[in-house]
Scaffold this motif. Structure first.
Motif, PDB file in Angstrom:
ATOM      1  N   GLY A  16       0.824  -1.203   0.000  1.00 28.58           N
ATOM      2  CA  GLY A  16       0.000   0.000   0.000  1.00 28.58           C
ATOM      3  C   GLY A  16       0.856   1.249   0.000  1.00 28.58           C
ATOM      4  N   TYR A  17       0.412   2.257  -0.742  1.00 31.71           N
ATOM      5  CA  TYR A  17       1.144   3.525  -0.793  1.00 31.71           C
ATOM      6  C   TYR A  17       0.165   4.674  -0.591  1.00 31.71           C
ATOM      7  N   ALA A  18       0.540   5.618   0.283  1.00 32.18           N
ATOM      8  CA  ALA A  18      -0.291   6.805   0.535  1.00 32.18           C
ATOM      9  C   ALA A  18       0.607   8.029   0.567  1.00 32.18           C
ATOM     10  N   ARG A  19       0.093   9.116   0.029  1.00 27.86           N
ATOM     11  CA  ARG A  19       0.860  10.370  -0.002  1.00 27.86           C
ATOM     12  C   ARG A  19      -0.056  11.535   0.297  1.00 27.86           C
ATOM     13  N   VAL A  20       0.379  12.392   1.228  1.00 20.50           N
ATOM     14  CA  VAL A  20      -0.341  13.633   1.489  1.00 20.50           C
ATOM     15  C   VAL A  20       0.254  14.698   0.594  1.00 20.50           C
ATOM     16  N   SER A  21      -0.567  15.301  -0.241  1.00 22.71           N
ATOM     17  CA  SER A  21      -0.083  16.269  -1.210  1.00 22.71           C
ATOM     18  C   SER A  21       0.304  17.566  -0.535  1.00 22.71           C
ATOM     19  N   THR A  22       1.243  18.285  -1.165  1.00 17.27           N
ATOM     20  CA  THR A  22       1.595  19.622  -0.684  1.00 17.27           C
ATOM     21  C   THR A  22       0.573  20.647  -1.152  1.00 17.27           C
ATOM     22  N   TRP A  23      -0.316  20.246  -2.062  1.00 16.03           N
ATOM     23  CA  TRP A  23      -1.384  21.150  -2.480  1.00 16.03           C
ATOM     24  C   TRP A  23      -2.399  21.226  -1.358  1.00 16.03           C
ATOM     25  N   GLU A  25      -5.429  22.187  -1.404  1.00 15.83           N
ATOM     26  CA  GLU A  25      -6.778  21.751  -1.767  1.00 15.83           C
ATOM     27  C   GLU A  25      -6.870  20.237  -1.898  1.00 15.83           C
ATOM     28  N   GLU A  26      -5.738  19.550  -1.777  1.00 14.36           N
ATOM     29  CA  GLU A  26      -5.760  18.097  -1.881  1.00 14.36           C
ATOM     30  C   GLU A  26      -5.121  17.446  -0.662  1.00 14.36           C
ATOM     31  N   MET A  27      -5.274  18.046   0.495  1.00 13.40           N
ATOM     32  CA  MET A  27      -4.695  17.494   1.714  1.00 13.40           C
ATOM     33  C   MET A  27      -5.589  16.365   2.232  1.00 13.40           C
ATOM     34  N   ILE A  28      -5.697  15.298   1.438  1.00  8.83           N
ATOM     35  CA  ILE A  28      -6.478  14.135   1.846  1.00  8.83           C
ATOM     36  C   ILE A  28      -5.663  13.372   2.877  1.00  8.83           C
ATOM     37  N   SER A  29      -6.224  13.148   4.049  1.00  5.05           N
ATOM     38  CA  SER A  29      -5.458  12.587   5.157  1.00  5.05           C
ATOM     39  C   SER A  29      -4.988  11.168   4.859  1.00  5.05           C
ATOM     40  N   ILE A  30      -3.922  10.800   5.524  1.00  6.34           N
ATOM     41  CA  ILE A  30      -3.390   9.440   5.403  1.00  6.34           C
ATOM     42  C   ILE A  30      -4.441   8.433   5.853  1.00  6.34           C
ATOM     43  N   GLU A  31      -5.160   8.756   6.904  1.00 13.81           N
ATOM     44  CA  GLU A  31      -6.162   7.828   7.438  1.00 13.81           C
ATOM     45  C   GLU A  31      -7.245   7.521   6.413  1.00 13.81           C
ATOM     46  N   LEU A  32      -7.728   8.541   5.712  1.00 15.04           N
ATOM     47  CA  LEU A  32      -8.763   8.319   4.695  1.00 15.04           C
ATOM     48  C   LEU A  32      -8.227   7.482   3.542  1.00 15.04           C
ATOM     49  N   ARG A  78       9.939 -11.276  -2.582  1.00 18.27           N
ATOM     50  CA  ARG A  78       8.705 -10.837  -1.933  1.00 18.27           C
ATOM     51  C   ARG A  78       7.501 -11.391  -2.687  1.00 18.27           C
ATOM     52  N   PRO A  79       6.403 -11.701  -1.973  1.00 21.68           N
ATOM     53  CA  PRO A  79       5.217 -12.254  -2.640  1.00 21.68           C
ATOM     54  C   PRO A  79       4.317 -11.180  -3.246  1.00 21.68           C
ATOM     55  N   GLU A  80       4.537  -9.897  -2.894  1.00 19.70           N
ATOM     56  CA  GLU A  80       3.632  -8.855  -3.370  1.00 19.70           C
ATOM     57  C   GLU A  80       3.964  -8.473  -4.815  1.00 19.70           C
ATOM     58  N   HIS A  81       2.916  -8.381  -5.643  1.00 23.73           N
ATOM     59  CA  HIS A  81       3.083  -7.999  -7.048  1.00 23.73           C
ATOM     60  C   HIS A  81       2.193  -6.832  -7.427  1.00 23.73           C
ATOM     61  N   GLU A  82       1.450  -6.294  -6.471  1.00 26.07           N
ATOM     62  CA  GLU A  82       0.546  -5.181  -6.744  1.00 26.07           C
ATOM     63  C   GLU A  82       0.852  -4.020  -5.798  1.00 26.07           C
ATOM     64  N   LEU A  83       0.841  -2.821  -6.364  1.00 30.14           N
ATOM     65  CA  LEU A  83       1.025  -1.605  -5.576  1.00 30.14           C
ATOM     66  C   LEU A  83      -0.290  -0.840  -5.596  1.00 30.14           C
ATOM     67  N   TRP A  84      -0.905  -0.704  -4.419  1.00 26.18           N
ATOM     68  CA  TRP A  84      -2.219  -0.080  -4.308  1.00 26.18           C
ATOM     69  C   TRP A  84      -2.084   1.342  -3.761  1.00 26.18           C
ATOM     70  N   SER A  85      -2.841   2.265  -4.377  1.00 26.05           N
ATOM     71  CA  SER A  85      -2.896   3.639  -3.867  1.00 26.05           C
ATOM     72  C   SER A  85      -4.342   4.127  -3.929  1.00 26.05           C
ATOM     73  N   TRP A  86      -4.609   5.215  -3.235  1.00 26.66           N
ATOM     74  CA  TRP A  86      -5.973   5.760  -3.184  1.00 26.66           C
ATOM     75  C   TRP A  86      -6.446   6.166  -4.577  1.00 26.66           C
ATOM     76  N   LYS A  87      -5.607   6.888  -5.309  1.00 29.76           N
ATOM     77  CA  LYS A  87      -5.853   7.244  -6.704  1.00 29.76           C
ATOM     78  C   LYS A  87      -4.535   7.124  -7.471  1.00 29.76           C
ATOM     79  N   PHE A  88      -4.622   7.049  -8.786  1.00 30.29           N
ATOM     80  CA  PHE A  88      -3.405   7.007  -9.590  1.00 30.29           C
ATOM     81  C   PHE A  88      -2.564   8.264  -9.384  1.00 30.29           C
ATOM     82  N   SER A  89      -3.239   9.403  -9.132  1.00 29.90           N
ATOM     83  CA  SER A  89      -2.510  10.656  -8.956  1.00 29.90           C
ATOM     84  C   SER A  89      -1.597  10.624  -7.737  1.00 29.90           C
ATOM     85  N   ARG A  90      -1.893   9.731  -6.749  1.00 32.12           N
ATOM     86  CA  ARG A  90      -1.008   9.620  -5.579  1.00 32.12           C
ATOM     87  C   ARG A  90       0.354   9.061  -5.988  1.00 32.12           C
TER      88      ARG A  90
END
Length: 528
Positions: A16-23, A25-32, A78-90
């Motif tokens: 899993g990958y999550a990123r809080v944007s520096t923008w 208007e896009e400060m979507i929290s890590i928790e969400l 490693r067994p993982e072959h998929e990288l998941w993010s909230w949106k592609f833009s992350r």
């Protein structure tokens, strides 16, 4: 009906990958983001085995922790072959970076998946849709970047810092203030000097100019007085250095030069690409003090820390005239006192004639040289002596060109290796070996290039140093040792000692030698 076999099926691990944007208007929290990813993964029979989090990071480049997530996918163990993010833009907003790093994932059979965008990248339509979403993210990033650039340029043209905010020594009056009724009051943005903080800022610069203290001592004094920085924290030496170097107290703004070749004001670390602009706020220190501060910074930057707290005024300046080794103080017989001697010969690292000169002889020779230098400067000012002309150093220019060529060649080799790897033409281990080899070559060439003296843009002259020379002569017996050492470092590159009390002073404005003549037993040349 749920069978026993279906209940025994284990969910597939993913990254899993999550990123809080520096923008803002896009400060979507890590928790969400993590909650949305975990819920979507569960619905598809997956679970997040490891999270990679980028807090408050821009998506306009890949200098962030997402590279760790990509490496986990590439790891064959490693067994993982998929990288998941909230949106592609992350994943990223840089077209070139997204293309290269997405290729890295897919070249090892991996997949980038968005938890909130139903896209099957295994189909042509899905790849097209994903590409459109990533292109839209890059477009939004470019648009926002252009708006911020225009805003920053407008603020600078008005003599204001690009990002606003508090500055030590000043009271900031922001453009907008809450009116207490849910709205805003608009006023003229300005910076007004705060007497108490301004006094400390001026005092800090003046103490630094005396050569008696550094940034650490200034930070310690401000902390002892209970004065905090603009973030409400205690001062550290690095914070004091950044504040003073910014020139804000001198009524200046330190900005990235729009004409700089890098074109990267956000990530550029080359100090030569920055410049100072006049600001609108009141200056706490005048232009002469600011110029003196910059000169002192240059002197202290080229002076070792040990020499900044010296026991002797010529610490770090004395060199053996036969081998170029350092001249260290040594206690001789009582009637002779202390003397400078070749440290390399005393350690038997070289073989040449004994070199030692009494400390008093060396320091008297330096004082006599200063007196003669003052006469020479006055003669130049009076027009009785022609000012020295700049000396060309063709071999140095050739060496600089060769090193710059080596850096360019190594950089090109790294880029070609990376492109071949992303296209699947070479395996990862081959790419890593190739990159390591060329990075070492580039690093060594860049190190040698950084150690070369910069070419002279104007004729070197002792005239600008007259005030320093006059002060040294007048206060030779009263000035403190640390202050004397700093001031001597402004006008002296080194003091060479040889047998028979031979002392020669090499001025700071003399052209740097490409190599010195080696005496008997001189070790191979090493950059100083």
């Amino acid at each position: 009906m749920t069978t026993i076999a279906s209940r025994l099926i284990q969910p597939t691990p993913v990254i899993g990958y999550a990123r809080v944007s520096t923008w803002r208007e896009e400060m979507i929290s890590i928790e969400l983001q993590t909650k949305a990813v975990e819920e979507a993964a569960t619905r598809r029979g997956r679970y997040v085995a490891e999270w990679v989090i980028d807090e408050d990071a821009t998506g306009r480049n890949f200098k962030r922790k997402v590279m760790r997530a990509i490496e986990l996918i590439e790891d064959a163990g490693r067994p993982e072959h998929e990288l998941w993010s909230w949106k592609f833009s992350r994943f990223g907003r840089n077209r070139h970076g997204v293309a290269i790093n997405l290729a890295r994932i897919e070249n090892v059979g991996g997949e980038l998946i968005s938890a909130t965008e139903e896209v099957d990248a295994k189909t042509a339509v899905g790849r097209f849709t994903r590409g459109m979403l990533l292109e839209l993210a890059a477009f939004e990033s470019d648009r926002a970047g252009e708006q911020w650039k225009e805003t920053h340029e407008l603020r600078r043209s008005m003599g204001l810092p690009a990002a606003g905010g508090r500055r030590f020594g000043y009271l900031w009056h922001p453009r907008r203030l809450p009116d207490g009724q849910g709205g805003w009051t608009i006023q003229e943005e300005r910076y007004e000097a705060l007497p108490d903080e301004a006094e400390l800022a001026v005092e800090g610069v003046q103490e630094y100019l005396k050569g008696k203290t550094g940034f650490g001592k200034i930070a310690e004094r401000w902390n002892n007085l209970g004065v905090l920085n603009t973030r409400g924290a205690r001062w550290q030496d690095q914070g004091v250095k950044v504040y003073m170097d910014s020139g804000f107290a001198a009524g200046l703004l330190y900005v990235h030069n729009p004409q700089a070749p890098c074109g990267d004001p956000g990530g550029c670390k080359n100090t030569e690409h920055y410049t100072y602009l006049a600001a609108e706020h009141e200056a706490l220190i005048d232009g002469d003090e600011w110029d003196a501060y910059k000169d002192m910074r240059a002197v202290r930057r080229n002076t070792s820390r040990r020499a900044l707290s010296p026991v002797y005024p010529l610490a770090g300046l004395v060199r053996c005239g036969l081998c170029g080794g350092s001249g260290m103080i040594h206690q001789t017989r009582k009637e002779r006192g202390k003397a400078y001697r070749c440290n390399a010969r005393s350690r038997r690292a070289v073989e040449h004639d004994a070199v030692w000169v009494r400390r008093v002889v060396v320091e008297d020779a330096v004082l006599a040289w200063l007196v003669q230098l003052l006469r020479e400067i006055d003669a130049i000012v009076a027009g009785e002596v022609a000012e020295p002309k700049p000396q060309r150093e063709p071999r140095m220019d050739k060496q600089r060109a060769e090193l710059e060529h080596d850096v360019a060649i190594a950089t090109g080799a790294i880029d070609r290796a990376f492109e071949a790897y992303t296209l699947g033409d070479v395996p990862r281990d081959s790419y890593l070996r190739t990159r390591e080899k060329h990075e070492k070559r580039r690093g060594e060439a860049q190190r040698q290039l950084n150690e070369l003296p910069k070419p002279q843009e104007k004729p070197a002259s002792p005239v600008p140093h007259r005030e320093t020379v006059v002060g040294l002569i007048a206060e030779w017996d009263t000035i403190s040792v640390p202050s004397k050492r700093v001031l001597l470092g402004r006008v002296i590159r080194r003091v060479e000692i040889r047998p028979a009390d031979d002392v020669q002073v090499v001025p700071a404005w003399a052209p740097a030698e490409e190599s010195r003549k080696r005496g008997p037993g001189r070790p191979p040349h090493r950059p100083e």
